[in-house]
Design an enzyme around this catalytic site. Structure first.
Site, PDB file in Angstrom:
ATOM      1  N   HIS A 232       0.788  -1.263  -0.065  1.00 12.45           N
ATOM      2  CA  HIS A 232      -0.230  -0.450   0.061  1.00 12.45           C
ATOM      3  C   HIS A 232       0.811   1.738  -0.076  1.00 12.45           C
ATOM      4  O   HIS A 232       0.605   2.042  -0.944  1.00 12.45           O
ATOM      5  CB  HIS A 232      -1.069  -0.376   1.557  1.00 12.45           C
ATOM      6  CG  HIS A 232      -2.090  -0.973   1.158  1.00 12.45           C
ATOM      7  ND1 HIS A 232      -2.419  -1.368   0.160  1.00 12.45           N
ATOM      8  CD2 HIS A 232      -2.823  -1.585   1.984  1.00 12.45           C
ATOM      9  CE1 HIS A 232      -3.429  -2.102   0.552  1.00 12.45           C
ATOM     10  NE2 HIS A 232      -3.766  -2.344   1.398  1.00 12.45           N
TER      11      HIS A 232
ATOM     12  N   ARG B  88     -10.621  33.044  13.901  1.00 10.90           N
ATOM     13  CA  ARG B  88     -10.140  32.822  15.223  1.00 10.90           C
ATOM     14  C   ARG B  88     -10.091  33.684  15.590  1.00 10.90           C
ATOM     15  O   ARG B  88      -9.902  34.444  15.501  1.00 10.90           O
ATOM     16  CB  ARG B  88      -9.212  31.816  14.415  1.00 10.90           C
ATOM     17  CG  ARG B  88      -8.843  30.839  13.359  1.00 10.90           C
ATOM     18  CD  ARG B  88      -8.045  29.614  13.500  1.00 10.90           C
ATOM     19  NE  ARG B  88      -7.603  29.275  14.888  1.00 10.90           N
ATOM     20  CZ  ARG B  88      -8.062  28.069  15.332  1.00 10.90           C
ATOM     21  NH1 ARG B  88      -9.072  26.745  14.583  1.00 10.90           N
ATOM     22  NH2 ARG B  88      -7.679  27.410  16.111  1.00 10.90           N
TER      23      ARG B  88
END
Length: 574
Positions: free
Chosen positions: A274, A381
């Protein structure tokens, strides 16, 4: 009589050692004395010199965080210093790897006002709305520690054990140290109010360096496979990818070939294949197959709230493989508070392409309209110092209503971040009963003060006897004197499950996922309301969770039960 064996002497300094040429000054605030002694000894052995004051000869200053640095050195002396200021993690990683690592990622940038601290979080951009959870931090309450001299050795051995468990290798240096102001819940009486306050209040707020994930392309794909196998009920494969991520995330190099990891633990031949496919092509055919498989999508739809991002991506891949503008539009709609992946897709199919297009949509709920109206506000933020001031305000108002109530700002604030996306407020009362009915009075008072401005969700399960008695309020608030809206979540937990609420709503999401998977590997289901034994059908397949949770007084007890190394709140930016 035989002569007494001589003690091992410290090896002589090596003038050509790894740290030759370094003249080092240590900022001792926040560092255990014995650990400091080890660092100094290693540096001298490897060619460095130690200075006891910040002289012109010093080339490198080491500090635990910017707060400790400014406290010991001061802004004027620091402004005159021409060398490098590094986090202690640079020294630990260099010693662990046997060579000096690049200083760039460990440089400590200091703002004299204390707002700009290094932000090394690997956390993805905060999810919106229902997934907003577990993404803010707590106001560190100053509690004077009890005498520690007799406890330092035990604290050191715990730190070393934690480092070994996290990195999978022995090390005398371990992970980041506890601050002298930090008191472990294990050292307090769990049933007293003082112990509870220490449990949540005496944590170091500063952010310590977390090494960058140089192989995020691999770990993100493996993370999606974890969620898929979990939805399919395949715990064995899910846990295999989980263990591989733990190894890969800590690698100090970028993987360019599977041969580089073939000898690492938890990475067998299949995972190596993978990895090779990912580093070669940038993707994994196995994941793409799952994301197109209808059976997998059906299983995900059942557990939608746990797999928001995977479902959204799967829907997008199926419907808009060749339409990048469609992908961007659905992602944009999904960022509006209250709009999930299914609704985002429906809105796109109705022909909407911008947020302005949604203004006249009659099917939007009131919460979704509020999320749309204040979309830009919510994306701002919040500076850390403002969050701290708001937490203090919330604590004061709570005390006026219910003396002894404990109110903590969790998420990234509690984890020591320099700014926060929203406020996650975790509430309880030590007596285990006075929290009932508190939230309604609390919300009413905060609205009268014009602190809470818009409601999104309000449920009082403690009165209804549902959802483990957790009362919930989601809404918008404003910093005193401003109109800019911020997201705020209030969660009131019964005392006996408060530890689970603290863990879940402190985060980060990477840690929460690891703890959840670890709990499942041991036959439990973990969420913010408890740790529940999993039930099984007559065929042996796992079913729903049991109704009664195990009881723990502190977060550390939960970590210990699961066998996960204890992490203070500021160490959870995984």
């Amino acid at each position: 009589m035989a002569p007494k064996p001589t003690k091992n002497r410290t090896p002589p300094p090596d003038p050509h050692g790894m740290f030759a040429g370094l003249v080092v000054f240590f900022v001792e605030n926040g560092v255990q004395a014995r650990r400091l002694q080890i660092w100094k000894q290693k540096l001298v052995q490897m060619g460095a010199e130690i200075e006891e004051r910040l002289s012109k000869r010093v080339t490198n200053v080491f500090a635990m965080n910017s707060e400790a640095l400014l406290k010991q050195v001061g802004t004027e002396r620091l402004a005159r210093f021409k060398g490098r200021v590094l986090l202690y993690q640079w020294l630990e990683d260099s010693l662990r790897l046997g060579e000096k690592v690049s200083e760039d990622s460990y440089s400590l940038k200091v703002d004299p006002e204390g707002d700009n601290r290094p932000d090394k979080s690997l956390v993805p951009k905060e999810a919106n709305e229902n997934t907003s959870g577990y993404e803010e931090p707590l106001n560190s309450k100053k509690i004077k520690p009890s005498p520690e001299d007799s406890k330092k050795t035990n604290a050191e051995s715990k730190e070393d054990a934690k480092s070994n468990a996290l990195y999978g290798e022995p090390s005398i240096l371990g992970g980041s140290d506890e601050s002298p102001q930090s008191i472990s819940p294990a050292n307090t009486c769990p049933n007293s109010p003082d112990a509870l306050n220490k449990d949540i209040g005496a944590l170091q707020a500063s952010l310590l360096y977390s090494p960058p994930d140089l192989n995020k392309n691999i770990t993100e794909i493996f993370g999606k496979l974890i969620d898929i196998y979990r939805a399919l009920g395949d715990d064995r494969r899910s846990f295999s990818y989980h263990k591989a991520i733990l190894v890969i995330e800590k690698l100090p190099f970028k993987i360019e070939s599977a041969n580089q990891v073939k000898d690492l633990p938890s990475i067998g031949k299949s995972l190596q294949d993978h990895i090779q496919e990912i580093v070669t092509t940038g993707k994994l055919s196995k994941l793409e197959h799952f994301e197109r498989d209808e059976k997998v999508l059906q299983r995900f739809s059942v557990e939608l709230k746990f797999y928001y991002h995977v479902v959204l991506k799967a829907v997008i891949l199926q419907t808009f493989v060749h339409q990048k503008s469609g992908v961007r539009t659905i992602n944009l709609f999904g960022e509006v508070w209250g709009i999930g992946p299914a609704t985002a897709l429906k809105l796109y199919e109705k022909g909407y392409r911008t947020l302005d297009d949604l203004q006249n949509e009659e099917l939007l709920t009131n919460s979704q309209r509020i999320g749309l109206k204040y979309f830009q506000d919510i994306k701002h933020r919040i500076p850390r110092h403002e969050v701290q001031e708001m937490e203090e305000l919330l604590q004061k108002v709570g005390e006026d209503i219910l003396p002894g109530v404990i109110i903590v700002c969790g998420g990234s604030f509690r984890r020591g971040k320099a700014s926060c996306g929203d406020l996650d407020i975790i509430i309880t009362h030590p007596d285990g009963k006075s929290h009932n009915g508190f939230l309604s009075k609390y919300v009413s008072r905060l609205k009268d003060m014009k602190f809470l401005r818009e409601d999104l969700v309000f449920s009082t399960h403690s009165k209804e006897g549902t959802d483990s008695g957790v009362d919930t309020y989601f809404g918008l608030c404003t910093y005193p004197g401003r109109e800019l809206r911020h997201r705020i979540d209030l969660k009131v937990f019964p005392r006996d499950i408060y530890a689970f609420g603290l863990i879940a709503w402190t985060g980060n999401d990477v840690l929460n996922r690891r703890l959840r998977l670890l709990a499942e590997s041991k036959g439990f289901r973990l969420d913010d309301t408890g740790l529940f034994p999993a039930t099984y059908s007559t065929g042996g397949k796992r079913g729903t969770r049991a109704t009664a949770s195990l009881k723990f007084n502190t977060e550390k007890e939960v970590f210990d039960f699961l066998g996960f190394p204890w992490l203070e709140a500021h160490e959870r930016n995984l």
